[in-house]
Design an enzyme around this catalytic site. Sequence first.
Site, short mmCIF file in Angstrom:
data_model
loop_
_atom_site.label_atom_id
_atom_site.label_comp_id
_atom_site.label_asym_id
_atom_site.label_seq_id
_atom_site.Cartn_x
_atom_site.Cartn_y
_atom_site.Cartn_z
N ASN A 163 50.63 47.51 48.70
CA ASN A 163 51.68 46.50 48.93
C ASN A 163 52.97 46.88 48.24
O ASN A 163 52.96 47.56 47.21
CB ASN A 163 51.27 45.14 48.32
CG ASN A 163 50.06 44.54 49.00
OD1 ASN A 163 49.77 44.81 50.16
ND2 ASN A 163 49.34 43.72 48.26
N GLY A 217 49.62 46.28 45.19
CA GLY A 217 48.44 46.21 46.06
C GLY A 217 47.24 46.65 45.22
O GLY A 217 47.33 47.65 44.50
N LYS A 218 46.17 45.89 45.31
CA LYS A 218 45.04 46.16 44.41
C LYS A 218 44.49 47.58 44.57
O LYS A 218 44.16 48.25 43.60
CB LYS A 218 43.95 45.12 44.62
CG LYS A 218 44.40 43.73 44.21
CD LYS A 218 43.32 42.71 44.32
CE LYS A 218 43.89 41.31 44.18
NZ LYS A 218 44.63 41.06 42.93
N GLY A 220 40.54 38.49 30.14
CA GLY A 220 41.91 38.52 29.60
C GLY A 220 41.88 38.71 28.10
O GLY A 220 41.22 39.62 27.59
N GLY A 268 38.72 39.54 26.17
CA GLY A 268 38.05 40.82 26.31
C GLY A 268 37.14 40.87 27.52
O GLY A 268 37.45 40.30 28.58
N ASP A 279 53.60 40.79 31.36
CA ASP A 279 53.28 40.57 32.78
C ASP A 279 51.85 41.04 33.02
O ASP A 279 51.56 42.23 32.89
CB ASP A 279 54.28 41.37 33.64
CG ASP A 279 53.97 41.27 35.14
OD1 ASP A 279 53.17 40.42 35.53
OD2 ASP A 279 54.55 42.08 35.90
N ASP A 313 43.35 45.45 37.89
CA ASP A 313 43.30 46.71 38.66
C ASP A 313 43.30 47.91 37.72
O ASP A 313 42.62 48.91 37.98
CB ASP A 313 44.51 46.81 39.60
CG ASP A 313 44.56 45.65 40.57
OD1 ASP A 313 43.49 45.12 40.92
OD2 ASP A 313 45.67 45.25 40.96
O1 RIB Z 1 46.26 42.68 41.44
C1 RIB Z 1 47.68 42.68 41.52
C2 RIB Z 1 48.11 42.91 42.92
O2 RIB Z 1 47.73 41.83 43.72
C3 RIB Z 1 49.61 43.02 43.08
O3 RIB Z 1 50.10 44.33 42.91
C4 RIB Z 1 49.85 42.45 44.47
O4 RIB Z 1 50.22 43.41 45.40
C5 RIB Z 1 48.54 41.79 44.86
O5 RIB Z 1 47.89 42.50 45.79
#
Ligand code: RIB
Length: 304
Positions: free
Chosen positions: A11, A39-40, A222, A225, A246, A252
């Site tokens: 994404n 994007g994940k 988070g 842990g 952030d 991911d």
């Molecule tokens: O896990 C974070 C992602 O979720 C972001 O980068 C966004 O694109 C959504 O897919």
Amino acid sequence: MARVFVAGSINMDVVATAVRHPRVGETVAGEAVHYFPGGKGANQAVAAAKLGAPTTLIGRLGADAFGQQLRTFLAAQGIDLSSVKETVGTHTGTAIITVAAADNTIVVVPGANALLTAADVATPVLAEGDIAVSQFEIALPAIEAFFKRARAAGATTILNPAPAQAFGPDLLGLVDILVLNETELGFLANTAFEADDPAARFIEAARHLQTDPERIICITLGKRGVLALIGSEISTIAGRKVKAIDTTGAGDCFVGALAAQLAGGRPIRDALDYANAAASICVQRMGAAPSMPTAAEVAAALRR
Ligand code: RIB
């Protein structure tokens, strides 16, 4: 070293920062707007590649400017993009993200990601010891086909069922390692968690997903842990005290780092500790894919 294969979403993240999130029906003034690769699937592939694992991404982009920018960025991370197809007639996946006080809200418009098929995952050749990773921003039949091929090749499968959606026992049966946060666990176990729930509550819910006693369940919590159910044993990895800017992409980062460590032959408990440290670096930076750490940064964090 074995390879990491990620089948997943790519994404462009359109990120607005603000002092607080708007309520429904309300408008608030933002501070800045950013365009970050995300994007994940792409985030997990970037994390694995930056941490030293040879990485292949399987996905789809639209034939548009975002698609070109994302391809350039991902290629610069050293990711094999031979299985990323350009799809005419739809747009590149786009996520509209608001970040306020380090927390985010996300609306994902899948575009080309939704068109990834079982045929798309049939080309890359996996081998014994490789790690196959996927998440829920692509169609479930494609994930199932991918994991079937991975299992047939003797690869280990990691599923990150995010964003949460219901899925059947056939797909769960193909999963070696399930990585999910408390929201996803709550959805799948049909329960709601409070931030300060005891570890035993999470583990009890995780046991419902361990339909195969060999399956490892990792719950990312988070700041608190990580909890992992490994066979009948419970592993606890303490959260690292950092100032989050952030949290987008932190889960991911954890998944990509875990995959890279397992591809490098590390034992699961060491790999989880490493992934926890990697994610603690990611949350201290803005953006998803660009905030994935290098191996040197994770090594420094682990020494501290
Ligand atoms: O896990 C974070 C992602 O979720 C972001 O980068 C966004 O694109 C959504 O897919």
